[in-house]
Design a protein around this motif. Structure first.
Motif, PDB file in Angstrom:
ATOM      1  N   MET A 227       0.805  -1.229   0.000  1.00  0.00           N
ATOM      2  CA  MET A 227       0.000   0.000   0.000  1.00  0.00           C
ATOM      3  C   MET A 227       0.836   1.276   0.000  1.00  0.00           C
ATOM      4  SD  MET A 227      -3.181  -0.730  -0.304  1.00  0.00           S
ATOM      5  CE  MET A 227      -4.060   0.723   0.288  1.00  0.00           C
ATOM      6  N   GLU A 228       2.116   1.187   0.293  1.00  0.00           N
ATOM      7  CA  GLU A 228       2.978   2.375   0.263  1.00  0.00           C
ATOM      8  C   GLU A 228       3.291   2.844  -1.148  1.00  0.00           C
ATOM      9  OE1 GLU A 228       5.907  -1.148   0.601  1.00  0.00           O
ATOM     10  OE2 GLU A 228       3.802  -0.687   0.959  1.00  0.00           O
ATOM     11  N   PHE A 229       3.094   1.954  -2.115  1.00  0.00           N
ATOM     12  CA  PHE A 229       3.479   2.275  -3.481  1.00  0.00           C
ATOM     13  C   PHE A 229       2.342   2.988  -4.218  1.00  0.00           C
ATOM     14  CE2 PHE A 229       6.308  -1.518  -2.731  1.00  0.00           C
ATOM     15  CZ  PHE A 229       7.467  -0.760  -2.568  1.00  0.00           C
ATOM     16  N   VAL A 230       2.304   4.291  -4.068  1.00  0.00           N
ATOM     17  CA  VAL A 230       1.333   5.154  -4.740  1.00  0.00           C
ATOM     18  C   VAL A 230       2.048   5.867  -5.882  1.00  0.00           C
ATOM     19  CG1 VAL A 230      -0.188   7.160  -4.520  1.00  0.00           C
ATOM     20  CG2 VAL A 230      -0.001   5.504  -2.635  1.00  0.00           C
ATOM     21  N   GLN A 231       1.574   5.653  -7.087  1.00  0.00           N
ATOM     22  CA  GLN A 231       2.185   6.310  -8.237  1.00  0.00           C
ATOM     23  C   GLN A 231       1.575   7.688  -8.443  1.00  0.00           C
ATOM     24  OE1 GLN A 231       1.454   5.222 -12.599  1.00  0.00           O
ATOM     25  NE2 GLN A 231       3.482   4.362 -12.239  1.00  0.00           N
ATOM     26  N   PHE A 232       2.445   8.678  -8.550  1.00  0.00           N
ATOM     27  CA  PHE A 232       2.006  10.039  -8.838  1.00  0.00           C
ATOM     28  C   PHE A 232       2.309  10.348 -10.297  1.00  0.00           C
ATOM     29  CE2 PHE A 232       2.314   9.900  -4.323  1.00  0.00           C
ATOM     30  CZ  PHE A 232       1.358  10.786  -3.854  1.00  0.00           C
ATOM     31  N   HIS A 233       1.308  10.833 -11.000  1.00  0.00           N
ATOM     32  CA  HIS A 233       1.501  11.212 -12.398  1.00  0.00           C
ATOM     33  C   HIS A 233       2.185  12.574 -12.421  1.00  0.00           C
ATOM     34  CE1 HIS A 233       0.788  12.013 -16.613  1.00  0.00           C
ATOM     35  NE2 HIS A 233       0.257  10.811 -16.760  1.00  0.00           N
ATOM     36  N   PRO A 234       3.301  12.703 -13.134  1.00  0.00           N
ATOM     37  CA  PRO A 234       4.044  13.967 -13.093  1.00  0.00           C
ATOM     38  C   PRO A 234       3.347  15.141 -13.784  1.00  0.00           C
ATOM     39  CG  PRO A 234       5.003  12.475 -14.709  1.00  0.00           C
ATOM     40  CD  PRO A 234       3.961  11.690 -13.968  1.00  0.00           C
ATOM     41  N   LEU A 235       2.355  14.846 -14.616  1.00  0.00           N
ATOM     42  CA  LEU A 235       1.769  15.904 -15.448  1.00  0.00           C
ATOM     43  C   LEU A 235       0.360  16.296 -15.022  1.00  0.00           C
ATOM     44  CD1 LEU A 235       2.965  14.680 -18.977  1.00  0.00           C
ATOM     45  CD2 LEU A 235       4.183  16.082 -17.297  1.00  0.00           C
ATOM     46  N   GLY A 236       0.126  16.418 -13.704  1.00  0.00           N
ATOM     47  CA  GLY A 236      -1.165  16.894 -13.230  1.00  0.00           C
ATOM     48  C   GLY A 236      -1.298  18.398 -13.405  1.00  0.00           C
ATOM     49  N   LEU A 237      -2.465  18.854 -13.850  1.00  0.00           N
ATOM     50  CA  LEU A 237      -2.693  20.291 -13.956  1.00  0.00           C
ATOM     51  C   LEU A 237      -2.671  20.898 -12.558  1.00  0.00           C
ATOM     52  CD1 LEU A 237      -5.583  20.514 -16.584  1.00  0.00           C
ATOM     53  CD2 LEU A 237      -3.109  20.530 -16.975  1.00  0.00           C
ATOM     54  N   ARG A 238      -1.973  21.998 -12.394  1.00  0.00           N
ATOM     55  CA  ARG A 238      -1.794  22.572 -11.073  1.00  0.00           C
ATOM     56  C   ARG A 238      -3.109  23.014 -10.440  1.00  0.00           C
ATOM     57  NH1 ARG A 238       2.807  24.096  -8.467  1.00  0.00           N
ATOM     58  NH2 ARG A 238       2.517  25.464  -6.678  1.00  0.00           N
ATOM     59  N   ASN A 239      -4.083  23.361 -11.240  1.00  0.00           N
ATOM     60  CA  ASN A 239      -5.347  23.866 -10.669  1.00  0.00           C
ATOM     61  C   ASN A 239      -6.347  22.768 -10.341  1.00  0.00           C
ATOM     62  OD1 ASN A 239      -6.005  23.157 -13.303  1.00  0.00           O
ATOM     63  ND2 ASN A 239      -7.468  24.827 -13.539  1.00  0.00           N
ATOM     64  N   SER A 240      -6.087  21.513 -10.806  1.00  0.00           N
ATOM     65  CA  SER A 240      -7.105  20.481 -10.601  1.00  0.00           C
ATOM     66  C   SER A 240      -6.558  19.076 -10.366  1.00  0.00           C
ATOM     67  CB  SER A 240      -8.041  20.425 -11.815  1.00  0.00           C
ATOM     68  OG  SER A 240      -7.310  20.031 -12.973  1.00  0.00           O
ATOM     69  N   GLY A 241      -5.335  18.796 -10.804  1.00  0.00           N
ATOM     70  CA  GLY A 241      -4.783  17.451 -10.707  1.00  0.00           C
ATOM     71  C   GLY A 241      -5.055  16.592 -11.921  1.00  0.00           C
ATOM     72  N   ILE A 242      -5.969  17.006 -12.794  1.00  0.00           N
ATOM     73  CA  ILE A 242      -6.246  16.244 -14.024  1.00  0.00           C
ATOM     74  C   ILE A 242      -4.960  16.118 -14.826  1.00  0.00           C
ATOM     75  CG2 ILE A 242      -7.505  16.295 -16.211  1.00  0.00           C
ATOM     76  CD1 ILE A 242      -9.718  17.828 -14.699  1.00  0.00           C
ATOM     77  N   GLN A 243      -4.677  14.892 -15.334  1.00  0.00           N
ATOM     78  CA  GLN A 243      -3.377  14.696 -15.970  1.00  0.00           C
ATOM     79  C   GLN A 243      -3.403  14.931 -17.462  1.00  0.00           C
ATOM     80  OE1 GLN A 243      -5.191  11.818 -15.433  1.00  0.00           O
ATOM     81  NE2 GLN A 243      -4.494  10.197 -16.805  1.00  0.00           N
ATOM     82  N   ILE A 244      -2.276  15.477 -17.938  1.00  0.00           N
ATOM     83  CA  ILE A 244      -2.008  15.497 -19.371  1.00  0.00           C
ATOM     84  C   ILE A 244      -1.465  14.119 -19.734  1.00  0.00           C
ATOM     85  CG2 ILE A 244      -0.537  16.470 -21.178  1.00  0.00           C
ATOM     86  CD1 ILE A 244      -2.598  18.450 -20.324  1.00  0.00           C
ATOM     87  N   PRO A 245      -1.971  13.465 -20.782  1.00  0.00           N
ATOM     88  CA  PRO A 245      -1.513  12.110 -21.126  1.00  0.00           C
ATOM     89  C   PRO A 245      -0.007  12.045 -21.342  1.00  0.00           C
ATOM     90  CG  PRO A 245      -3.497  12.654 -22.334  1.00  0.00           C
ATOM     91  CD  PRO A 245      -3.056  13.917 -21.664  1.00  0.00           C
ATOM     92  N   GLU A 246       0.595  10.994 -20.802  1.00  0.00           N
ATOM     93  CA  GLU A 246       2.050  10.848 -20.802  1.00  0.00           C
ATOM     94  C   GLU A 246       2.692  10.749 -22.183  1.00  0.00           C
ATOM     95  OE1 GLU A 246       5.385   8.023 -18.625  1.00  0.00           O
ATOM     96  OE2 GLU A 246       3.261   7.579 -18.429  1.00  0.00           O
ATOM     97  N   PRO A 247       2.024  10.235 -23.227  1.00  0.00           N
ATOM     98  CA  PRO A 247       2.684  10.149 -24.535  1.00  0.00           C
ATOM     99  C   PRO A 247       3.222  11.475 -25.063  1.00  0.00           C
ATOM    100  CG  PRO A 247       0.764   8.739 -24.528  1.00  0.00           C
ATOM    101  CD  PRO A 247       0.733   9.494 -23.230  1.00  0.00           C
ATOM    102  N   VAL A 248       2.791  12.605 -24.515  1.00  0.00           N
ATOM    103  CA  VAL A 248       3.356  13.885 -24.963  1.00  0.00           C
ATOM    104  C   VAL A 248       4.841  13.964 -24.627  1.00  0.00           C
ATOM    105  CG1 VAL A 248       1.151  15.092 -24.778  1.00  0.00           C
ATOM    106  CG2 VAL A 248       2.726  15.138 -22.834  1.00  0.00           C
TER     107      VAL A 248
END
Length: 545
Positions: A227-248
């Motif tokens: 349970m310690e292994f939480v993946q954080f997406h590096p490309l979350g929008l600063r105002n909401s957390g919604i991610q930009i897709p990683e293929p960019v």
């Protein structure tokens, strides 16, 4: 639906995302009567937000490189057997999806187009335009609606599993439309409710993803693993957390400072933005911590013309949520809680395990709610869609094999009740505190002091939770009742994350502790979090067998 007291099936599947739909179909193909329940309409499930693609070594000689990439990302705590099974069966599962109607993008010569994800040395993500998860879900739902053995019920939330002496035999279910509680009895139950990272302020999860299946299993005696292994997406929008897709990033996107300094070239000069989600997220978090008040940006303004097809989804997200043009504007980003590598402890067949490693009869799990060790300490992009199909199907096949008739008369459970009345405690205030403090104390960068402080905060929030009363007594779409159950689940999952993070005194994969910034001597060791026999929650590090 008219008033219910109980329903019967041979297989009950809880959660109708991709994993649940695959499990339901396989159980039905085996000739079993299936009830598939979903808290929300299936096409609103978190699965539809999986845009990028599904990893398949379809354009490679074999699965060796794919397996090796998974093992490298897993950092010594992944299950090699599960990885080999997933990667080697990937082509067959891709063709199975195509037979159901999923159309994967191909070039003019008929070869599958592939996208590159961080953590993979070879582009191997097959995709269906830019909405792969949606394309898969649409195909699965069409098949489910045509199958007479499957009864699909949405707006239904499981609140407790029903157990006989040695077997899970069903669940108590809340009908969200009219707040009615009823029972579903079955020979086997498959949990496929997704992860549960809505306890973080910045997260990419659907609002319905609140750890329901993990909580159900935990309270039925299951262990939670990794349970310690939480993946954080590096490309979350600063105002909401919604991610930009990683293929960019694979297309050439850069992460830069306000002065246009390429940040990742300082941390990982060789792979830079393609170093892997864990490394990129940790680097961003360090930069933001070292320069309080600063911002980092995703720069897509110099993408080569031949790769701009990868910007389609990113352009839509930026335009919708920021009124920005990614070909001209830099996008402010922050790591956003994205994927839970941990989950309900299970074996390769999807059978749920307790803290002793024993099978809990009749209970199966698949998808992000499950942890068989296939991701280890970090998941590479493109493996989640593969995992939910491969192990969703396998869980359904194995759940269908259970022939024992459940003895409903000897079922052990108490009727689930709700505390109606008036109180000063507000669920919204508890949830707001939970999100803010989890992000602060159990986020990308952790340490002993912060985790212990968070456990104190969680103990206080749990005490406050006990004082909550539900003031809304209406019967139709009573959101307070739903939120009451979800909040309890999120508090439980948050505590499990913190206890497991505290239990692992090292940095490994997506788990980073600045008081133990290097990998320690915990190779091939897993955290198990479980209900203590005297009450409360316990966590320990065990050797992976």
């Amino acid at each position: 639906m008219s008033k219910l007291t109980s329903l019967n099936a041979e297989v009950l599947v809880i959660g109708a995302g991709i994993a649940g739909c695959c499990a339901a179909l396989e159980a039905a193909y085996a000739g079993k009567k299936v009830i598939l329940i979903s808290k929300i309409p299936p096409l609103h499930s978190h699965s539809v937000s999986a845009r990028g693609g599904v990893n398949v070594a379809i354009n490679e000689p074999d699965a060796f490189a794919h397996i090796n990439d998974c093992l490298n990302a897993g950092r010594g705590v992944a299950s090699k057997d599960c990885i080999e099974y997933m990667c080697e069966s990937a082509p067959e599962n891709l063709h199975w999806l195509e037979k159901l109607g999923v159309q994967f993008s191909k070039d003019e010569s008929g070869h599958y187009k592939n996208k590159a994800f961080g953590g993979s040395n070879i582009p191997r993500a097959c995709f269906s335009k830019d909405r792969t998860g949606l394309a898969i879900m649409v195909a699965l739902i069409k098949q489910i609606k045509k199958n007479e053995l499957i009864t699909l019920l949405d707006q239904m939330m499981a609140v407790e599993l029903i157990q006989e002496t040695c077997q899970v035999i069903g669940a108590q279910v809340l009908h969200l439309r009219n707040t009615q509680l009823f029972k579903v009895f079955a020979n086997s139950v498959v949990l496929s409710t997704g992860g549960g990272l809505n306890s973080y302020k910045y997260n990419t999860n659907a609002v319905s993803t609140t750890g329901d299946g993990l909580s159900l299993a935990f309270n039925a005696g299951a262990a939670l693993r990794h349970m310690e292994f939480v993946q954080f997406h590096p490309l979350g929008l600063r105002n909401s957390g919604i991610q930009i897709p990683e293929p960019v990033l694979g297309a050439g996107g850069k992460i830069v400072s306000i002065s246009n300094d390429n940040v990742m070239s300082r941390y990982y000069p060789e792979k830079k933005e393609l170093a892997g989600r864990d490394k990129v997220s940790i680097a961003i978090a360090k930069e933001l911590s070292n320069h309080p008040g600063s911002e980092l940006y995703l720069d897509l303004t110099n993408i080569p013309e031949e790769k701009k097809f990868a910007l389609k989804e990113a352009s839509l997200i930026a335009a919708t949520y920021l009124n920005a043009d990614v070909t001209k504007d830099k996008i402010s980003i922050i790591p956003s809680a994205h994927y839970l590598m941990g989950g309900v402890s299970c074996n390769i067949n999807g059978q749920v395990l307790n803290c002793m490693g024993d099978i809990i009869n009749g209970l199966f799990v698949a998808g992000e709610a499950a942890c068989n060790g296939v991701h280890g300490a970090n998941r590479i992009g493109g493996n989640s869609l593969l995992e939910v199909v491969v192990f969703g199907r396998l869980a359904g096949q194995n759940a269908a094999k259970l022939q024992k008739k459940a003895n409903y008369q000897n079922a052990s459970f108490k009727e689930f009740t709700f505390p109606f009345g008036d109180s000063k405690e507000k669920m919204g205030e508890i949830l707001s505190t939970l999100k803010a403090t989890m992000s602060q104390n159990a986020g990308v960068i952790r340490n002993e002091n912060g985790l212990k402080e968070q456990l104190k905060i969680l103990a206080d929030l749990n005490r406050r939770y006990l004082d909550i009363k539900i003031s809304d007594r209406t019967h139709f779409y009573n959101q307070q009742i739903k939120q009451y159950v979800e909040l309890k689940n999120m508090l439980l999952i948050s505590e499990a994350i913190c206890r497991a993070a505290l239990c692992r005194p090292e940095s490994r994969g997506a788990h980073y502790r600045d008081d133990f910034p290097s990998e320690g001597n915990f190779f091939e060791m897993a955290t198990l979090t479980y209900k203590h026999e005297l009450g409360g929650m316990a966590c320990e590090l065990i050797r992976i067998s």
